[in-house]
Structure formats: C-alpha cells, structure tokens
Design a protein around this motif. Structure first.
Motif, mmCIF file in Angstrom:
data_model
loop_
_atom_site.group_PDB
_atom_site.id
_atom_site.type_symbol
_atom_site.label_atom_id
_atom_site.label_comp_id
_atom_site.label_asym_id
_atom_site.label_seq_id
_atom_site.Cartn_x
_atom_site.Cartn_y
_atom_site.Cartn_z
ATOM 1 N N VAL A 174 25.761 8.217 -41.461
ATOM 2 C CA VAL A 174 27.103 8.338 -40.859
ATOM 3 C C VAL A 174 27.445 9.790 -40.524
ATOM 4 O O VAL A 174 28.577 10.114 -40.201
ATOM 5 N N THR A 225 38.146 6.088 -38.756
ATOM 6 C CA THR A 225 36.880 5.792 -38.075
ATOM 7 C C THR A 225 35.676 6.010 -38.993
ATOM 8 O O THR A 225 34.654 5.370 -38.820
ATOM 9 N N MET A 226 35.821 6.912 -39.978
ATOM 10 C CA MET A 226 34.719 7.143 -40.912
ATOM 11 C C MET A 226 34.495 5.903 -41.779
ATOM 12 O O MET A 226 33.363 5.508 -42.033
ATOM 13 N N LYS A 261 32.640 3.458 -39.704
ATOM 14 C CA LYS A 261 31.213 3.800 -39.595
ATOM 15 C C LYS A 261 30.462 3.405 -40.858
ATOM 16 O O LYS A 261 29.355 2.867 -40.794
ATOM 17 N N LYS A 299 30.097 -0.341 -41.046
ATOM 18 C CA LYS A 299 29.082 -0.795 -40.078
ATOM 19 C C LYS A 299 27.677 -0.530 -40.612
ATOM 20 O O LYS A 299 26.802 -1.398 -40.524
ATOM 21 N N GLU A 300 27.460 0.637 -41.165
ATOM 22 C CA GLU A 300 26.137 0.980 -41.712
ATOM 23 C C GLU A 300 25.759 0.095 -42.893
ATOM 24 O O GLU A 300 24.596 -0.186 -43.121
#
Length: 67
Positions: free
Chosen positions: A26, A48-49, A52, A55-56
C-alpha cells in the motif's frame, strides 16, 4: 480505531502477510503501518488508505469496521 487496527492485523495474519509486506503493497512505511494497526495514528490517516489496505487484504471496508 483500535478495533479497526485489530481487524487489519487479524486479516493480515490470516493471509500470512507480514506487516512490512502489507505496508509495501500500500506504499507506506512499516512504522506507519504499525501505527495504523495499533490505532495510534488515527488523525491524519486518509480514508483512502483504509480502502487500499482493505483491498490488499481482499476484504471490504465494512469488514474492517464491523465489531
């Protein structure tokens, strides 16, 4: 935010990913990832972090938020 950090740790370990590996994926430092996981860096972590990271890890943001 400590609960969300604990969820990140849970899903990360479930997948056998180290803190450093997730941080690299990320694009943040391992120390910043550590702060996020401990809930110590609540202010200043962009939404947004968290997206991310989720999602990862292959989970939804909702999965990280649920108690």
């Amino acid at each position: 935010m400590k609960r969300m950090g604990a969820k990140i740790v849970y899903y990360r370990k479930l997948q056998g990913v180290t803190q450093s590996q997730l941080a690299e994926k990320v694009s943040i430092s391992p120390s910043y990832m550590s702060k996020i996981e401990r809930g110590a860096s609540v202010q200043g972590v962009p939404f947004t972090m968290y997206l991310k990271i989720a999602k990862e890890l292959g989970v939804t943001l909702d999965d990280l938020l649920k108690g």
